[in-house]
Design an enzyme around this catalytic site. Structure first.
Site, PDB file in Angstrom:
ATOM      1  N   LYS A   1       0.816  -1.267  -0.026  1.00  0.00           N
ATOM      2  CA  LYS A   1      -0.114  -0.047   0.117  1.00  0.00           C
ATOM      3  C   LYS A   1       0.991   1.271  -0.004  1.00  0.00           C
ATOM      4  CE  LYS A   1      -1.867  -1.262   4.041  1.00  0.00           C
ATOM      5  NZ  LYS A   1      -1.444  -2.585   4.103  1.00  0.00           N
TER       6      LYS A   1
ATOM      7  N   ARG B   1      -9.741   0.670   9.133  1.00  0.00           N
ATOM      8  CA  ARG B   1      -9.484  -0.732   9.373  1.00  0.00           C
ATOM      9  C   ARG B   1     -10.421  -1.336  10.071  1.00  0.00           C
ATOM     10  NH1 ARG B   1      -3.673   0.010   9.264  1.00  0.00           N
ATOM     11  NH2 ARG B   1      -2.370  -1.775   9.545  1.00  0.00           N
TER      12      ARG B   1
ATOM     13  N   ARG C   1      11.529  -6.154   4.007  1.00  0.00           N
ATOM     14  CA  ARG C   1      11.382  -4.518   3.994  1.00  0.00           C
ATOM     15  C   ARG C   1      12.436  -3.737   4.848  1.00  0.00           C
ATOM     16  NH1 ARG C   1       5.817  -2.048   5.238  1.00  0.00           N
ATOM     17  NH2 ARG C   1       6.081  -3.364   7.307  1.00  0.00           N
TER      18      ARG C   1
ATOM     19  N   ARG D   1      11.520  -2.176  10.365  1.00  0.00           N
ATOM     20  CA  ARG D   1      10.478  -1.760  11.266  1.00  0.00           C
ATOM     21  C   ARG D   1      10.472  -2.761  12.410  1.00  0.00           C
ATOM     22  NH1 ARG D   1       5.026   0.080   8.088  1.00  0.00           N
ATOM     23  NH2 ARG D   1       4.286  -1.599   9.639  1.00  0.00           N
TER      24      ARG D   1
ATOM     25  N   ARG E   1      -0.190  -9.434  13.202  1.00  0.00           N
ATOM     26  CA  ARG E   1      -0.662  -8.462  11.961  1.00  0.00           C
ATOM     27  C   ARG E   1      -1.752  -9.107  11.154  1.00  0.00           C
ATOM     28  NH1 ARG E   1       4.498  -5.707  10.104  1.00  0.00           N
ATOM     29  NH2 ARG E   1       3.180  -4.458   8.830  1.00  0.00           N
TER      30      ARG E   1
HETATM   31  P1  AP5 Z   1       4.795  -1.651   1.634  1.00  0.00           P
HETATM   32  O1  AP5 Z   1       4.452  -0.870   0.534  1.00  0.00           O
HETATM   33  O2  AP5 Z   1       5.761  -0.985   2.851  1.00  0.00           O
HETATM   34  O3  AP5 Z   1       3.642  -2.467   2.308  1.00  0.00           O
HETATM   35  P2  AP5 Z   1       2.271  -2.018   3.036  1.00  0.00           P
HETATM   36  O4  AP5 Z   1       1.183  -2.637   2.512  1.00  0.00           O
HETATM   37  O5  AP5 Z   1       2.343  -0.554   3.100  1.00  0.00           O
HETATM   38  O6  AP5 Z   1       2.863  -2.547   4.281  1.00  0.00           O
HETATM   39  P3  AP5 Z   1       2.609  -2.087   6.027  1.00  0.00           P
HETATM   40  O7  AP5 Z   1       3.260  -2.953   6.910  1.00  0.00           O
HETATM   41  O8  AP5 Z   1       3.074  -0.607   6.180  1.00  0.00           O
HETATM   42  O9  AP5 Z   1       1.140  -2.227   6.330  1.00  0.00           O
HETATM   43  P4  AP5 Z   1       0.496  -2.197   7.761  1.00  0.00           P
HETATM   44  O10 AP5 Z   1      -0.995  -1.944   7.457  1.00  0.00           O
HETATM   45  O11 AP5 Z   1       0.614  -3.418   8.431  1.00  0.00           O
HETATM   46  O12 AP5 Z   1       1.221  -1.216   8.542  1.00  0.00           O
HETATM   47  P5  AP5 Z   1       0.744   0.096   9.041  1.00  0.00           P
HETATM   48  O13 AP5 Z   1       2.151   1.184   9.358  1.00  0.00           O
HETATM   49  O14 AP5 Z   1      -0.621   0.754   8.210  1.00  0.00           O
HETATM   50  O15 AP5 Z   1       5.789  -2.862   1.044  1.00  0.00           O
HETATM   51  C1  AP5 Z   1       6.096  -3.966   1.894  1.00  0.00           C
HETATM   52  C2  AP5 Z   1       7.322  -4.511   1.438  1.00  0.00           C
HETATM   53  O16 AP5 Z   1       7.103  -5.214   0.060  1.00  0.00           O
HETATM   54  C3  AP5 Z   1       8.631  -3.201   0.956  1.00  0.00           C
HETATM   55  O17 AP5 Z   1       9.750  -3.699   1.307  1.00  0.00           O
HETATM   56  C4  AP5 Z   1       8.352  -3.072  -0.478  1.00  0.00           C
HETATM   57  O18 AP5 Z   1       9.361  -2.618  -0.901  1.00  0.00           O
HETATM   58  C5  AP5 Z   1       7.826  -4.413  -0.822  1.00  0.00           C
HETATM   59  N1  AP5 Z   1       7.005  -4.100  -1.978  1.00  0.00           N
HETATM   60  C6  AP5 Z   1       5.926  -3.475  -2.359  1.00  0.00           C
HETATM   61  N2  AP5 Z   1       4.941  -3.909  -3.145  1.00  0.00           N
HETATM   62  C7  AP5 Z   1       5.769  -4.951  -3.902  1.00  0.00           C
HETATM   63  C8  AP5 Z   1       5.618  -5.913  -5.117  1.00  0.00           C
HETATM   64  N3  AP5 Z   1       4.687  -5.307  -5.905  1.00  0.00           N
HETATM   65  N4  AP5 Z   1       6.437  -6.691  -5.399  1.00  0.00           N
HETATM   66  C9  AP5 Z   1       7.658  -6.981  -4.846  1.00  0.00           C
HETATM   67  N5  AP5 Z   1       7.910  -6.044  -3.339  1.00  0.00           N
HETATM   68  C10 AP5 Z   1       6.968  -5.211  -3.157  1.00  0.00           C
HETATM   69  O19 AP5 Z   1       0.443  -0.203  10.592  1.00  0.00           O
HETATM   70  C11 AP5 Z   1       1.309  -0.482  11.479  1.00  0.00           C
HETATM   71  C12 AP5 Z   1       0.410  -0.552  12.877  1.00  0.00           C
HETATM   72  O20 AP5 Z   1      -0.241   0.827  13.316  1.00  0.00           O
HETATM   73  C13 AP5 Z   1      -0.713  -1.220  13.054  1.00  0.00           C
HETATM   74  O21 AP5 Z   1      -0.348  -2.759  13.294  1.00  0.00           O
HETATM   75  C14 AP5 Z   1      -1.583  -0.793  14.287  1.00  0.00           C
HETATM   76  O22 AP5 Z   1      -0.948  -0.984  15.487  1.00  0.00           O
HETATM   77  C15 AP5 Z   1      -1.499   0.780  13.902  1.00  0.00           C
HETATM   78  N6  AP5 Z   1      -2.260   1.243  13.118  1.00  0.00           N
HETATM   79  C16 AP5 Z   1      -2.109   1.959  11.668  1.00  0.00           C
HETATM   80  N7  AP5 Z   1      -3.462   2.449  11.309  1.00  0.00           N
HETATM   81  C17 AP5 Z   1      -4.434   1.893  12.178  1.00  0.00           C
HETATM   82  C18 AP5 Z   1      -5.708   2.171  12.193  1.00  0.00           C
HETATM   83  N8  AP5 Z   1      -6.562   2.597  10.950  1.00  0.00           N
HETATM   84  N9  AP5 Z   1      -6.528   1.540  13.260  1.00  0.00           N
HETATM   85  C19 AP5 Z   1      -5.900   0.977  14.369  1.00  0.00           C
HETATM   86  N10 AP5 Z   1      -4.148   0.677  14.378  1.00  0.00           N
HETATM   87  C20 AP5 Z   1      -3.624   1.379  13.368  1.00  0.00           C
END
Ligand code: AP5
Ligand code: ZN
Length: 211
Positions: A13, A88, A122, A155, A166
């Protein structure tokens, strides 16, 4: 252009959102990034969210909603935004309808093995937040951000045990969100199992047709 990007952790994402931000000049708002920044600053909000994030659990709705509401009121969101990682839960989705109804929701999907491989390789820039992958999107110089020269780090929540949690939380929470936007005819599912240079043009094409 009010966009929401949803999908499992590690599906890409943030990577796709960076590309859309560069093309359309609208801000990429990641709730995860906002919280990580607060933790880094040592703020009161950071202290409150840290225990949830470190365990891979969702931060309570009231805290997340408050943060997003405030961010979307800023000047740079007037022309649109990309929300990444929000909503979410159903209460988050319902509240968002009231204060900034999204035009389109992109639902990224990929198999779990693919996701785990992406998360385990990552690396993120400790200064500007740019996202890399040791195998799929390596920086020019190992461990150094191409954009700002900052150090790349793993991370905290990308440790295998936390990743498992997660993914469990995702499976438990996401079905109602998908259904919510499907019923409102605003959901587009995007196959994200291929490499980013294939998925990114796919995303841009969907947006070109719609906006
Ligand atoms: P990346 O683009 O970093 O993936 P992403 O989908 O953004 O993954 P996240 O881990 O950031 O999502 P998340 O939802 O778990 O975390 P968030 O920060 O929102 O890509 C991943 C890797 O793959 C990278 O190395 C990239 O280079 C590679 N890649 C990407 N696309 C590729 C492809 N097509 N092919 C090959 N490689 C590829 O949330 C973290 C925490 O915050 C949660 O656990 C929670 O505690 C809290 N939180 C955040 N938002 C909320 C909410 N709305 N409600 C409650 N808690 C929340
Ligand atoms: Zn950087």
């Amino acid at each position: 252009m009010k966009l929401v990007f949803i999908g499992p952790p590690g599906v890409g994402k943030g990577t796709y959102a960076q590309a859309v931000r560069e093309k359309y000049g609208i801000p990429h708002i990641s709730t995860g990034d906002i919280f990580r920044e607060e933790i880094k600053k040592g703020s009161e909000l950071g202290a409150r969210v840290k225990e949830y994030m470190d365990r891979g659990l969702l931060v309570p709705d009231d805290l997340v909603i408050e943060v997003v509401k405030r961010r979307l009121q800023e000047e740079d969101c007037k022309r649109g935004f990309i929300l990444d990682g929000f909503p979410r839960t159903l209460p988050q989705a319902l509240t968002l309808e009231e204060f900034a109804r999204p035009d389109l929701v992109l639902n990224f999907v990929a198999r779990e093995e693919v996701i785990i491989e992406r998360l385990s390789g990552r690396r993120v820039c400790s200064v500007c937040g740019a996202i890399y992958h040791v195998k799929y999107m390596p920086p020019k110089v190992p461990g150094v951000c191409d954009k700002c020269g900052g150090a790349l780090i793993v991370r905290r929540d990308d440790q295998p045990e936390v990743v498992k949690e997660r993914l469990r939380v995702f499976r438990e929470q996401f079905a109602p969100i998908i259904q919510f936007y499907e019923e409102r005819d605003r959901l587009v599912t995007v196959d994200a199992s291929e490499q980013a240079p294939v998925v990114i043009p796919r995303v841009l094409e969907i947006l070109e047709k719609r906006f």
